[in-house]
Design an enzyme around this catalytic site. Structure first.
Site, PDB file in Angstrom:
ATOM      1  N   VAL A   4      16.812   8.843  -1.532  1.00  0.00           N
ATOM      2  CA  VAL A   4      17.659   7.734  -2.006  1.00  0.00           C
ATOM      3  C   VAL A   4      18.409   8.169  -3.268  1.00  0.00           C
ATOM      4  O   VAL A   4      19.637   8.026  -3.367  1.00  0.00           O
ATOM      5  CB  VAL A   4      16.801   6.467  -2.283  1.00  0.00           C
ATOM      6  CG1 VAL A   4      17.597   5.405  -3.038  1.00  0.00           C
ATOM      7  CG2 VAL A   4      16.259   5.897  -0.974  1.00  0.00           C
TER       8      VAL A   4
ATOM      9  N   ARG B 102      13.224  10.328  -3.320  1.00  0.00           N
ATOM     10  CA  ARG B 102      14.080  11.483  -3.641  1.00  0.00           C
ATOM     11  C   ARG B 102      15.377  11.433  -2.836  1.00  0.00           C
ATOM     12  O   ARG B 102      16.474  11.657  -3.373  1.00  0.00           O
ATOM     13  CB  ARG B 102      13.297  12.767  -3.339  1.00  0.00           C
ATOM     14  CG  ARG B 102      14.090  14.047  -3.410  1.00  0.00           C
ATOM     15  CD  ARG B 102      13.138  15.198  -3.085  1.00  0.00           C
ATOM     16  NE  ARG B 102      13.790  16.478  -2.982  1.00  0.00           N
ATOM     17  CZ  ARG B 102      14.295  16.968  -1.864  1.00  0.00           C
ATOM     18  NH1 ARG B 102      14.245  16.259  -0.750  1.00  0.00           N
ATOM     19  NH2 ARG B 102      14.855  18.157  -1.856  1.00  0.00           N
TER      20      ARG B 102
ATOM     21  N   ARG C  83       1.251  -5.185  -5.190  1.00  0.00           N
ATOM     22  CA  ARG C  83       1.575  -6.389  -4.426  1.00  0.00           C
ATOM     23  C   ARG C  83       1.864  -7.446  -5.474  1.00  0.00           C
ATOM     24  O   ARG C  83       1.181  -7.503  -6.496  1.00  0.00           O
ATOM     25  CB  ARG C  83       0.422  -6.761  -3.499  1.00  0.00           C
ATOM     26  CG  ARG C  83       0.143  -5.657  -2.473  1.00  0.00           C
ATOM     27  CD  ARG C  83      -0.858  -6.047  -1.399  1.00  0.00           C
ATOM     28  NE  ARG C  83      -0.886  -5.046  -0.342  1.00  0.00           N
ATOM     29  CZ  ARG C  83      -1.758  -4.036  -0.257  1.00  0.00           C
ATOM     30  NH1 ARG C  83      -2.709  -3.907  -1.146  1.00  0.00           N
ATOM     31  NH2 ARG C  83      -1.703  -3.171   0.729  1.00  0.00           N
TER      32      ARG C  83
ATOM     33  N   HIS D  80     -24.100  14.935  20.546  1.00  0.00           N
ATOM     34  CA  HIS D  80     -23.755  14.020  19.456  1.00  0.00           C
ATOM     35  C   HIS D  80     -22.591  13.128  19.910  1.00  0.00           C
ATOM     36  O   HIS D  80     -21.937  13.429  20.923  1.00  0.00           O
ATOM     37  CB  HIS D  80     -23.350  14.814  18.203  1.00  0.00           C
ATOM     38  CG  HIS D  80     -22.093  15.587  18.398  1.00  0.00           C
ATOM     39  ND1 HIS D  80     -22.030  16.734  19.157  1.00  0.00           N
ATOM     40  CD2 HIS D  80     -20.830  15.352  17.967  1.00  0.00           C
ATOM     41  CE1 HIS D  80     -20.786  17.185  19.171  1.00  0.00           C
ATOM     42  NE2 HIS D  80     -20.045  16.357  18.455  1.00  0.00           N
TER      43      HIS D  80
ATOM     44  N   THR E 171       4.212   2.759   5.717  1.00  0.00           N
ATOM     45  CA  THR E 171       2.821   2.296   5.800  1.00  0.00           C
ATOM     46  C   THR E 171       2.048   3.179   6.778  1.00  0.00           C
ATOM     47  O   THR E 171       2.561   3.487   7.867  1.00  0.00           O
ATOM     48  CB  THR E 171       2.703   0.822   6.250  1.00  0.00           C
ATOM     49  OG1 THR E 171       1.357   0.576   6.690  1.00  0.00           O
ATOM     50  CG2 THR E 171       3.632   0.450   7.385  1.00  0.00           C
TER      51      THR E 171
ATOM     52  N   ASP F  28       2.647  -0.159  11.808  1.00  0.00           N
ATOM     53  CA  ASP F  28       2.641  -1.439  12.523  1.00  0.00           C
ATOM     54  C   ASP F  28       3.936  -2.244  12.344  1.00  0.00           C
ATOM     55  O   ASP F  28       3.949  -3.452  12.552  1.00  0.00           O
ATOM     56  CB  ASP F  28       1.433  -2.279  12.054  1.00  0.00           C
ATOM     57  CG  ASP F  28       1.481  -2.574  10.551  1.00  0.00           C
ATOM     58  OD1 ASP F  28       2.324  -1.977   9.834  1.00  0.00           O
ATOM     59  OD2 ASP F  28       0.673  -3.403  10.090  1.00  0.00           O
TER      60      ASP F  28
ATOM     61  N   GLY G 287       0.832  -1.206   0.000  1.00  0.00           N
ATOM     62  CA  GLY G 287       0.000   0.000   0.000  1.00  0.00           C
ATOM     63  C   GLY G 287       0.868   1.258   0.000  1.00  0.00           C
ATOM     64  O   GLY G 287       1.876   1.304   0.700  1.00  0.00           O
TER      65      GLY G 287
ATOM     66  N   ASP H  88       5.541  -4.963   5.820  1.00  0.00           N
ATOM     67  CA  ASP H  88       6.018  -6.337   6.056  1.00  0.00           C
ATOM     68  C   ASP H  88       6.227  -7.148   4.773  1.00  0.00           C
ATOM     69  O   ASP H  88       7.230  -7.831   4.614  1.00  0.00           O
ATOM     70  CB  ASP H  88       5.007  -7.089   6.930  1.00  0.00           C
ATOM     71  CG  ASP H  88       5.231  -6.793   8.402  1.00  0.00           C
ATOM     72  OD1 ASP H  88       6.192  -6.068   8.722  1.00  0.00           O
ATOM     73  OD2 ASP H  88       4.434  -7.282   9.223  1.00  0.00           O
TER      74      ASP H  88
ATOM     75  N   ASP I 291      -0.231   2.311   8.507  1.00  0.00           N
ATOM     76  CA  ASP I 291      -0.669   1.517   9.664  1.00  0.00           C
ATOM     77  C   ASP I 291       0.271   1.680  10.870  1.00  0.00           C
ATOM     78  O   ASP I 291      -0.117   1.398  11.996  1.00  0.00           O
ATOM     79  CB  ASP I 291      -0.754   0.032   9.296  1.00  0.00           C
ATOM     80  CG  ASP I 291      -1.673  -0.218   8.110  1.00  0.00           C
ATOM     81  OD1 ASP I 291      -2.576   0.608   7.883  1.00  0.00           O
ATOM     82  OD2 ASP I 291      -1.479  -1.237   7.414  1.00  0.00           O
TER      83      ASP I 291
ATOM     84  N   ARG J 186     -26.649  13.827  16.092  1.00  0.00           N
ATOM     85  CA  ARG J 186     -26.554  12.431  15.672  1.00  0.00           C
ATOM     86  C   ARG J 186     -25.324  11.735  16.232  1.00  0.00           C
ATOM     87  O   ARG J 186     -24.432  12.368  16.783  1.00  0.00           O
ATOM     88  CB  ARG J 186     -26.423  12.379  14.145  1.00  0.00           C
ATOM     89  CG  ARG J 186     -27.727  12.395  13.422  1.00  0.00           C
ATOM     90  CD  ARG J 186     -27.505  12.452  11.932  1.00  0.00           C
ATOM     91  NE  ARG J 186     -28.758  12.287  11.236  1.00  0.00           N
ATOM     92  CZ  ARG J 186     -29.009  12.771  10.030  1.00  0.00           C
ATOM     93  NH1 ARG J 186     -28.078  13.459   9.385  1.00  0.00           N
ATOM     94  NH2 ARG J 186     -30.170  12.565   9.461  1.00  0.00           N
TER      95      ARG J 186
ATOM     96  N   GLY K 207      -5.811   0.732   9.108  1.00  0.00           N
ATOM     97  CA  GLY K 207      -4.851   0.269  10.115  1.00  0.00           C
ATOM     98  C   GLY K 207      -4.582  -1.226  10.027  1.00  0.00           C
ATOM     99  O   GLY K 207      -3.795  -1.766  10.783  1.00  0.00           O
ATOM    100  N   ARG K 208      -5.296  -1.893   9.136  1.00  0.00           N
ATOM    101  CA  ARG K 208      -5.221  -3.358   8.982  1.00  0.00           C
ATOM    102  C   ARG K 208      -5.499  -4.023  10.330  1.00  0.00           C
ATOM    103  O   ARG K 208      -6.569  -3.799  10.872  1.00  0.00           O
ATOM    104  CB  ARG K 208      -3.860  -3.763   8.419  1.00  0.00           C
ATOM    105  CG  ARG K 208      -3.919  -5.067   7.647  1.00  0.00           C
ATOM    106  CD  ARG K 208      -2.586  -5.408   7.058  1.00  0.00           C
ATOM    107  NE  ARG K 208      -2.282  -4.624   5.885  1.00  0.00           N
ATOM    108  CZ  ARG K 208      -2.653  -4.946   4.644  1.00  0.00           C
ATOM    109  NH1 ARG K 208      -3.345  -6.043   4.441  1.00  0.00           N
ATOM    110  NH2 ARG K 208      -2.327  -4.202   3.627  1.00  0.00           N
TER     111      ARG K 208
END
Ligand code: F6P
Length: 326
Positions: free
Chosen positions: A28, A26, A77, A221, A130, A134, A16, A108, A132, A167, A175-176
């Site tokens: 690198v 850039r 992927r 709310h 990522t 994680d 992702g 990962d 996430d 409401r 976040g997987r």
């Protein structure tokens, strides 16, 4: 002292995308150029490696991309790369293209690919990218801050209309399997409840009571943040309707969280990581993941990094609980 035996390196983004990946690309390319090394951009992750889909990345080719979200190299992927035949094609491609070292930016899955290449003699360095956040060995992954800010900007807008209509808003964030994004965002928007996969959800206590308490304390709310790893926000919405009679509005923020111009934190962190990755290769080291811990750059063995889990920061979660308890 830097070892100059490396003449050409490759850089790819895989999995992702995350805002700040371009800043890393850039860094690198520019660091390579500063050391007189050629840099090849490999398109579409490991697919590009298998197919030899590359473009030269000189300092001019990366001008102006530090501000841009997404990845100029595209990402994908690549299940084929997980097969022995696919991996072998990648290794052959590195030899054919004269790639002496590879910087792989992603999560990962990206690091698993880098580890496999390193086992076949291609020096590799992983850079965590990522939203996430994680990746176990680092305190920070490129893209997290921008994703948090994007989600916050959206939820602030949702709050306006929820307030007007009195409401309940149920908002699903990405976040997987991890709740880092949900906790940060939840604290920052002043959520009524924050549900994360790392903690068991007791619906009555964790949602309904918090909504009631908010009502009792004068708030008209509610905003319930649901990490996607917990389950579907629509199911939470249905349960709220069943148990309270209130008809919540459900918003799944989705891929909007992965876009946008990177924040200062992501631009700077990605730049530091990109520079560090090339310097690590030049020192003759391989099979490492670039990390940032307590603000300092360091690196970690890829294989070990893949076994590490990034737990939810308890102090952060306690903050979330404290602020959603009344
Ligand atoms: O890993 C990043 C991430 O955005 C996750 O938060 C999410 O679950 C997943 O990717 C979505 O993947 P895709 O782009 O394949 O829908």
């Amino acid at each position: 002292m830097l070892d100059k035996k490396i003449a050409r390196i490759g850089v790819l983004t895989s999995g992702g995308d995350a805002p700040g990946m371009n800043a890393a690309i850039r860094a690198v390319a520019r660091t390579a150029a500063a050391h007189g090394i050629q840099c090849l951009g490999i398109r579409r992750g490991y697919n590009g490696l298998i197919n030899g889909d590359v473009t030269e990345l000189g300092p001019q080719n990366v001008a102006g991309i530090v501000t841009r979200g997404g990845t100029i190299l595209y990402t994908a992927r690549c299940p084929e790369f997980m097969t022995e035949a696919g991996l072998q094609k990648g290794v052959d491609s590195c030899r054919y293209l004269g790639i002496d070292g590879l910087v792989a930016i992603g999560g990962d899955g990206t690091f698993r690919g880098a580890l496999a290449l390193a086992a076949h003699g291609v020096p590799t360095i992983g850079v965590p990218g990522t939203i996430d956040n994680d990746i176990g060995c680092t305190h920070y992954s490129i893209g997290f801050d921008t994703a948090c800010n994007t989600a916050i900007a959206c939820i602030d807008k949702l709050r306006d209309t929820m307030q007007s209509h009195e409401r309940c808003s149920v908002v699903e964030v990405m976040g997987r399997n991890a709740g880092h994004l949900a906790v940060y965002v939840g604290i920052a928007v002043g959520a009524t409840a924050i549900l994360v996969p790392e903690k068991e959800v007791e619906f009555e206590t964790d949602v309904i009571e918090k909504m009631r308490s908010a009502r009792i304390h004068g708030r008209n709310h509610s905003i319930i943040i649901v990490a996607e790893g917990v389950g579907r926000a629509t199911d939470i919405g249905h349960r709220i309707l069943e148990e309270t009679g209130m008809d919540p509005r459900v918003t799944i923020l989705g891929h909007i969280q992965r876009g946008g111009s990177p924040t200062a934190r992501d631009r700077v962190t990605a730049s530091r990581m990109g520079v560090y990755a090339v310097e690590t290769l030049l020192e003759g080291r391989s099979n490492r993941v670039v990390c940032i811990r307590n603000g300092e750059m360091c690196d970690h063995d890829i294989e070990e990094a893949l076994t590490m889990k990034r737990d939810l920061q308890e102090s952060m979660y306690r903050t979330a609980l404290a602020l959603t308890s009344v």
